[in-house]
Motif scaffolding. Structure first.
Motif, PDB file in Angstrom:
ATOM      1  N   ILE A  56      28.705 -25.873  37.220  1.00  0.00           N
ATOM      2  CA  ILE A  56      28.184 -27.062  37.905  1.00  0.00           C
ATOM      3  C   ILE A  56      27.855 -28.162  36.899  1.00  0.00           C
ATOM      4  O   ILE A  56      28.193 -29.338  37.109  1.00  0.00           O
ATOM      5  CB  ILE A  56      26.942 -26.690  38.739  1.00  0.00           C
ATOM      6  CG1 ILE A  56      27.356 -25.757  39.886  1.00  0.00           C
ATOM      7  CG2 ILE A  56      26.265 -27.945  39.296  1.00  0.00           C
ATOM      8  CD1 ILE A  56      26.195 -25.243  40.709  1.00  0.00           C
ATOM      9  N   ALA A  57      27.199 -27.783  35.792  1.00  0.00           N
ATOM     10  CA  ALA A  57      26.887 -28.781  34.765  1.00  0.00           C
ATOM     11  C   ALA A  57      28.163 -29.380  34.190  1.00  0.00           C
ATOM     12  O   ALA A  57      28.223 -30.585  33.911  1.00  0.00           O
ATOM     13  CB  ALA A  57      26.047 -28.142  33.655  1.00  0.00           C
ATOM     14  N   GLY A  58      29.183 -28.546  34.021  1.00  0.00           N
ATOM     15  CA  GLY A  58      30.444 -29.047  33.490  1.00  0.00           C
ATOM     16  C   GLY A  58      31.102 -30.054  34.416  1.00  0.00           C
ATOM     17  O   GLY A  58      31.641 -31.072  33.966  1.00  0.00           O
ATOM     18  N   VAL A  59      31.057 -29.790  35.725  1.00  0.00           N
ATOM     19  CA  VAL A  59      31.624 -30.741  36.694  1.00  0.00           C
ATOM     20  C   VAL A  59      30.906 -32.080  36.601  1.00  0.00           C
ATOM     21  O   VAL A  59      31.540 -33.146  36.565  1.00  0.00           O
ATOM     22  CB  VAL A  59      31.531 -30.170  38.124  1.00  0.00           C
ATOM     23  CG1 VAL A  59      31.875 -31.255  39.153  1.00  0.00           C
ATOM     24  CG2 VAL A  59      32.467 -28.981  38.285  1.00  0.00           C
ATOM     25  N   GLY A  60      29.582 -32.041  36.548  1.00  0.00           N
ATOM     26  CA  GLY A  60      28.826 -33.279  36.443  1.00  0.00           C
ATOM     27  C   GLY A  60      29.081 -34.011  35.145  1.00  0.00           C
ATOM     28  O   GLY A  60      29.260 -35.244  35.128  1.00  0.00           O
ATOM     29  N   GLN A  61      29.121 -33.260  34.043  1.00  0.00           N
ATOM     30  CA  GLN A  61      29.384 -33.887  32.748  1.00  0.00           C
ATOM     31  C   GLN A  61      30.760 -34.528  32.714  1.00  0.00           C
ATOM     32  O   GLN A  61      30.920 -35.662  32.246  1.00  0.00           O
ATOM     33  CB  GLN A  61      29.265 -32.834  31.634  1.00  0.00           C
ATOM     34  CG  GLN A  61      29.377 -33.365  30.226  1.00  0.00           C
ATOM     35  CD  GLN A  61      30.815 -33.511  29.734  1.00  0.00           C
ATOM     36  OE1 GLN A  61      31.720 -32.814  30.231  1.00  0.00           O
ATOM     37  NE2 GLN A  61      31.036 -34.401  28.782  1.00  0.00           N
ATOM     38  N   GLY A  62      31.771 -33.809  33.219  1.00  0.00           N
ATOM     39  CA  GLY A  62      33.126 -34.347  33.201  1.00  0.00           C
ATOM     40  C   GLY A  62      33.274 -35.578  34.067  1.00  0.00           C
ATOM     41  O   GLY A  62      33.934 -36.550  33.681  1.00  0.00           O
ATOM     42  N   MET A  63      32.663 -35.549  35.257  1.00  0.00           N
ATOM     43  CA  MET A  63      32.756 -36.688  36.165  1.00  0.00           C
ATOM     44  C   MET A  63      32.125 -37.932  35.534  1.00  0.00           C
ATOM     45  O   MET A  63      32.723 -39.021  35.514  1.00  0.00           O
ATOM     46  CB  MET A  63      32.053 -36.354  37.479  1.00  0.00           C
ATOM     47  CG  MET A  63      32.168 -37.446  38.535  1.00  0.00           C
ATOM     48  SD  MET A  63      31.305 -37.005  40.074  1.00  0.00           S
ATOM     49  CE  MET A  63      32.308 -35.612  40.614  1.00  0.00           C
ATOM     50  N   ALA A  64      30.909 -37.779  34.999  1.00  0.00           N
ATOM     51  CA  ALA A  64      30.219 -38.923  34.405  1.00  0.00           C
ATOM     52  C   ALA A  64      30.888 -39.376  33.112  1.00  0.00           C
ATOM     53  O   ALA A  64      30.982 -40.581  32.833  1.00  0.00           O
ATOM     54  CB  ALA A  64      28.758 -38.561  34.141  1.00  0.00           C
ATOM     55  N   PHE A  65      31.383 -38.417  32.335  1.00  0.00           N
ATOM     56  CA  PHE A  65      32.016 -38.762  31.062  1.00  0.00           C
ATOM     57  C   PHE A  65      33.285 -39.578  31.278  1.00  0.00           C
ATOM     58  O   PHE A  65      33.492 -40.613  30.642  1.00  0.00           O
ATOM     59  CB  PHE A  65      32.345 -37.482  30.280  1.00  0.00           C
ATOM     60  CG  PHE A  65      33.125 -37.716  29.025  1.00  0.00           C
ATOM     61  CD1 PHE A  65      32.520 -38.249  27.908  1.00  0.00           C
ATOM     62  CD2 PHE A  65      34.477 -37.386  28.950  1.00  0.00           C
ATOM     63  CE1 PHE A  65      33.232 -38.470  26.738  1.00  0.00           C
ATOM     64  CE2 PHE A  65      35.197 -37.600  27.791  1.00  0.00           C
ATOM     65  CZ  PHE A  65      34.572 -38.141  26.677  1.00  0.00           C
ATOM     66  N   ARG A  66      34.133 -39.113  32.191  1.00  0.00           N
ATOM     67  CA  ARG A  66      35.372 -39.861  32.424  1.00  0.00           C
ATOM     68  C   ARG A  66      35.084 -41.237  33.021  1.00  0.00           C
ATOM     69  O   ARG A  66      35.735 -42.230  32.670  1.00  0.00           O
ATOM     70  CB  ARG A  66      36.302 -39.078  33.345  1.00  0.00           C
ATOM     71  CG  ARG A  66      37.640 -39.809  33.487  1.00  0.00           C
ATOM     72  CD  ARG A  66      38.567 -39.169  34.484  1.00  0.00           C
ATOM     73  NE  ARG A  66      39.753 -39.997  34.684  1.00  0.00           N
ATOM     74  CZ  ARG A  66      40.623 -39.838  35.657  1.00  0.00           C
ATOM     75  NH1 ARG A  66      40.458 -38.860  36.524  1.00  0.00           N
ATOM     76  NH2 ARG A  66      41.651 -40.634  35.772  1.00  0.00           N
ATOM     77  N   ALA A  67      34.130 -41.303  33.938  1.00  0.00           N
ATOM     78  CA  ALA A  67      33.784 -42.597  34.523  1.00  0.00           C
ATOM     79  C   ALA A  67      33.273 -43.557  33.448  1.00  0.00           C
ATOM     80  O   ALA A  67      33.646 -44.739  33.419  1.00  0.00           O
ATOM     81  CB  ALA A  67      32.729 -42.416  35.615  1.00  0.00           C
ATOM     82  N   GLY A  68      32.421 -43.052  32.554  1.00  0.00           N
ATOM     83  CA  GLY A  68      31.906 -43.907  31.489  1.00  0.00           C
ATOM     84  C   GLY A  68      32.992 -44.357  30.531  1.00  0.00           C
ATOM     85  O   GLY A  68      33.043 -45.533  30.144  1.00  0.00           O
ATOM     86  N   LEU A  69      33.873 -43.431  30.156  1.00  0.00           N
ATOM     87  CA  LEU A  69      34.951 -43.786  29.235  1.00  0.00           C
ATOM     88  C   LEU A  69      35.920 -44.768  29.886  1.00  0.00           C
ATOM     89  O   LEU A  69      36.392 -45.711  29.239  1.00  0.00           O
ATOM     90  CB  LEU A  69      35.698 -42.522  28.799  1.00  0.00           C
ATOM     91  CG  LEU A  69      36.837 -42.706  27.800  1.00  0.00           C
ATOM     92  CD1 LEU A  69      36.334 -43.351  26.519  1.00  0.00           C
ATOM     93  CD2 LEU A  69      37.504 -41.364  27.490  1.00  0.00           C
ATOM     94  N   THR A  70      36.197 -44.568  31.178  1.00  0.00           N
ATOM     95  CA  THR A  70      37.081 -45.486  31.891  1.00  0.00           C
ATOM     96  C   THR A  70      36.489 -46.885  31.945  1.00  0.00           C
ATOM     97  O   THR A  70      37.174 -47.886  31.705  1.00  0.00           O
ATOM     98  CB  THR A  70      37.337 -44.973  33.318  1.00  0.00           C
ATOM     99  OG1 THR A  70      37.971 -43.693  33.257  1.00  0.00           O
ATOM    100  CG2 THR A  70      38.227 -45.930  34.095  1.00  0.00           C
TER     101      THR A  70
END
Length: 384
Positions: free
Chosen positions: A298-312
């Motif tokens: 669950i933490a990984g899903v949240g981290q990945g979602m926020a990380f990609r959005a921020g990088l984008t």
């Protein structure tokens, strides 16, 4: 995409030692604090490379910097193959950090620029998935090879050297995407340089990356020791698989970002990350491996979602001629998050033990992520 494959192979080498730290500790006789310091030395290498050379690929081109990153990664593998003691482990991790720092900005920019305009969104996923996928494959491959072959401290790095040779060949075939109409600008040390037009987007996105990478640091530096000492799980393949589950979930979260949208993915990713961290904390209290794995996913899903959005958001707001430098600055903040909290946990471990030290870090990250998520919900970056 070939560039994404090169990126993934490069990042894979940075996490290969994760399930092997216990073997090194038994062989060399150092403490959990030294494990986290060895890990943090890698992060300092990443930050140094990003600060010094984060904009070099904007000047000399993507391919030359990728070649340099591959060479540094190979030298790091050679250091680990020599098994010459703790000093060479430090050298190997620093070289690995330099390599990752070069790969992070340059690899991301290369994947984005080599994609056709109509596939730029998919290229953004390919870049972040190659980053996280490579980081996740490192512990999984090393854990399997260390557990089920007779050469636990040599074969993982020998395999990586072979993969780097393939990556070198693939890089030679990649077209160069950086071209200067006039004389090539001189190389200058970058420092932490963020173009003015990006700063409003950069701050909240970078703080989200900081918090997410602190979670990655918690798992890659502390979780293996927690599994062995608290849960009695000494199978290195299992250790590698648990860490892999976090990075694999991160990649899934990045894929989900396209359905949610960048504007919503930033605060929603923070919320999911908080839920995952609560479960990770619960697993430390209950000493439960299943709860730890669920929390990691669950933490990984949240981290990945926020990380990609921020990088984008950050990469789309950056001007073309400063995109590599801006992405590098974004990763600087992220890798500060993966290093400083982990060293703090290593120091706390001596006084509190592994589980309680992990609880302290989880609590601090929960507070940070909740605050950033609330801010992003009220005031999402204008670019998204």
């Amino acid at each position: 995409m070939a560039a994404a494959g090169v990126f993934a192979v490069g990042m894979m080498g940075t996490t290969l030692p994760t399930p092997l730290y216990g073997l090194y500790r038994d062989e060399l006789g150092f403490s959990e604090l030294i494990v986290t310091v060895v890990f943090a030395v890698y992060a300092l290498g990443v930050i140094s490379a990003l600060l010094i050379a984060g904009n070099f690929s904007d000047v000399v081109g993507r391919r030359p910097v990728l070649f340099l990153a591959i060479g540094l990664s190979a030298l790091s593998a050679v250091c680990f193959l020599s098994e010459a003691g703790l000093p060479l482990l430090y050298v190997g991790r620093v070289l690995s950090g330099f390599s990752a720092g070069l790969f992070s900005g340059t690899g991301t920019a290369a994947v984005l620029e080599l994609a056709p305009e109509e596939r730029r969104a998919r290229a953004g996923f390919a870049a972040t998935a190659a980053n996280m996928g490579g980081l996740g494959l490192g512990p999984l491959v090393a854990g399997l090879l260390a557990e089920y072959t007779p050469w636990p401290l040599t074969l993982p790095f020998a395999v990586h050297l072979a993969l780097l040779a393939v990556a070198f060949t693939m890089t030679r075939l990649l077209p160069e995407t950086v071209h200067h109409s006039g004389p090539r600008p001189p190389l200058r040390l970058q420092g932490l340089k963020i173009p003015p037009e990006v700063r409003g987007v950069f701050a909240p996105c970078a703080l989200t990356a900081f918090a997410g990478f602190a979670v990655l640091g918690l798992f890659t530096a502390v979780a293996p020791d927690f599994l062995a000492k608290t849960l009695g799980e000494h199978n290195l393949a299992v250790v590698g698989a648990v860490v892999f589950s976090l990075f694999c979930a991160s990649t899934s979260g990045q894929l989900l970002m396209t359905r949610v949208g960048t504007r919503n993915a930033l605060p929603l990713g923070c919320l999911i990350l908080v839920v995952g961290l609560f479960l990770v904390g619960a697993s430390l209290l209950a000493q439960s491996l299943p709860v730890l794995v669920v929390g990691a996913v669950i933490a990984g899903v949240g981290q990945g979602m926020a990380f990609r959005a921020g990088l984008t958001a950050v990469s789309s707001a950056a001007p073309d001629m400063h995109r590599g430098a801006t992405i590098s600055a974004f990763f600087v903040v992220a890798y500060v998050g993966i290093s400083l909290p982990v060293v703090g946990v290593g120091a706390l471990t001596r006084a509190l033990g592994v589980a309680d030290a992990g609880l302290v870090l989880a609590g601090c990250v929960i507070l940070l992520v909740a605050a950033v998520g609330a801010h992003l919900w009220r005031r999402p970056p204008a670019v998204v």
